[in-house]
Design an enzyme around this catalytic site. Structure first.
Site, mmCIF file in Angstrom:
data_model
loop_
_atom_site.group_PDB
_atom_site.id
_atom_site.type_symbol
_atom_site.label_atom_id
_atom_site.label_comp_id
_atom_site.label_asym_id
_atom_site.label_seq_id
_atom_site.Cartn_x
_atom_site.Cartn_y
_atom_site.Cartn_z
ATOM 1 N N LYS A 47 0.816 -1.219 0.000
ATOM 2 C CA LYS A 47 0.000 0.000 0.000
ATOM 3 C C LYS A 47 0.846 1.263 0.000
ATOM 4 C CE LYS A 47 -3.636 2.328 2.662
ATOM 5 N NZ LYS A 47 -4.476 2.261 3.888
ATOM 6 N N TYR A 105 -2.914 -0.020 16.012
ATOM 7 C CA TYR A 105 -2.979 -1.439 15.672
ATOM 8 C C TYR A 105 -2.635 -2.373 16.830
ATOM 9 C CZ TYR A 105 -3.742 -0.425 10.777
ATOM 10 O OH TYR A 105 -4.286 0.001 9.600
#
Length: 341
Positions: free
Chosen positions: A232, A323
């Site tokens: 990404k 995260y």
């Protein structure tokens, strides 16, 4: 003209740009953001001093968006999403996009923000405003259609806290059953590939697109890692394989070629939501599996720098604050296991 030095005051950074005997100041959360603002401000002020309204060619905002869609968007990884978003913006905001660029004011975007926030989340509005702003800066830096952005001082909506949804074992088990997936059994159908992908995501913290685009020539089972040549953020990454991740790859090896899976990202996303809803699981997204995997890995790999090499995060703060979401009980168990008195 050099970028001025940012000064820290408490938890914020203040920076001042002096241009033609006028002071322009701004305060930001980080030194980097302050310097980036100053760089943009200097460019805007220089362009404004060189150009007058009559010297700049007349173009509508729609022309600028169409140029951006044709020449900038296709170079991005999220080109499809961005194109769809721009088309919707054009369709839903005819008065805004039909305006001449030189007639755009800050209030036009304040009005857009305040109207849009009634129907979608602050995150969505912020992303849309980033797109609108990107077009304006393209007009300034590449086209010469603007001297300054009318969005410079328009505040973005306040964003909610980072998402911290965990995936629980009973939820995973229910989804695997709904997919007709059995661990160790051959994988024949796309539904079973969904189940396989769920388990592989939990073992590797890989994104959905990274999983579906895996090819066998980048899988090195003998060396215990998978190579991702295109991620990404545009960087390559190597994913170390746990024993279970290796078993999953061996389970499906030979089923498809050259890709590991036959299913595409869109289909995987759709089917995952289908089986999640069938199981009456509330608010679980495939991307939450990446959160869950990262949190589990952090119990073993406690150096954030090492963990970031696996997950691909270039900002350690995002990795830790977004995260990594251990429960208090998990932290307590680690304390006890470590012999903390």
């Amino acid at each position: 003209m050099k970028i001025p030095k940012a000064i820290q005051r408490g938890d914020s950074w203040r920076i001042c740009v002096n241009f033609q005997n006028k002071r322009h100041t701004s305060t930001h959360d980080t030194e980097k953001e302050a310097k980036e603002w100053a760089a943009r401000k200097i460019l805007e002020l220089k362009d404004a001093s060189k150009s007058s309204k009559d010297e700049i060619p007349q173009h509508t905002y729609l022309e600028a968006i169409e140029y951006y869609l044709k020449n900038v968007t296709p170079k991005k990884k999220g080109a499809r999403w961005e194109t769809l978003r721009f088309r919707k913006l054009i369709r839903d905001n005819p008065q805004l996009v039909s305006k001449n660029l030189l007639d755009l004011k800050s209030f036009d975007f304040v009005k857009y923000r305040d109207s849009r926030i009634k129907y979608v989340t602050a995150t969505t509005v912020s992303r849309e405003m980033e797109l609108l702003s990107a077009v304006l800066y393209c007009c300034i830096r590449e086209l010469g259609w603007l001297s300054a952005s009318p969005m410079t001082l328009v505040a973005r909506p306040k964003l909610p806290p980072p998402r911290n949804r965990r995936a629980y074992d009973h939820e995973i088990a229910a989804i695997l059953e709904a997919c007709s997936y059995k661990e160790g059994a051959p994988v024949y159908t796309k539904s079973q590939e969904v189940g396989w992908s769920v388990l592989f995501a939990l073992e590797t913290a890989m994104r959905m697109g990274e999983i579906t685009s895996m090819t066998w020539d980048n899988v090195y089972i003998d060396k215990m890692y998978v190579h991702l040549p295109d991620t990404k953020n545009g960087l390559t990454r190597n994913i170390p394989l746990s024993e279970k991740a290796e078993q999953l790859l061996l389970q499906i090896k030979g089923a498809n070629s050259p890709r590991v899976l036959s299913i595409e990202s869109d289909s995987l996303s759709t089917l995952f939501r289908k089986y999640r809803n069938r199981c009456e699981i509330d608010d679980l997204r495939f991307h939450d599996l990446r959160h869950e995997a990262t949190t589990r890995m952090a119990q073993i790999i406690q150096n954030p720098a090492d963990l970031s090499k696996i997950t691909g995060h270039t900002d350690i703060n995002i990795l830790v604050n977004t995260y990594y979401n251990p429960t208090p009980t998990e932290v307590a168990l680690r304390l006890r296991k470590g012999g903390v008195k």
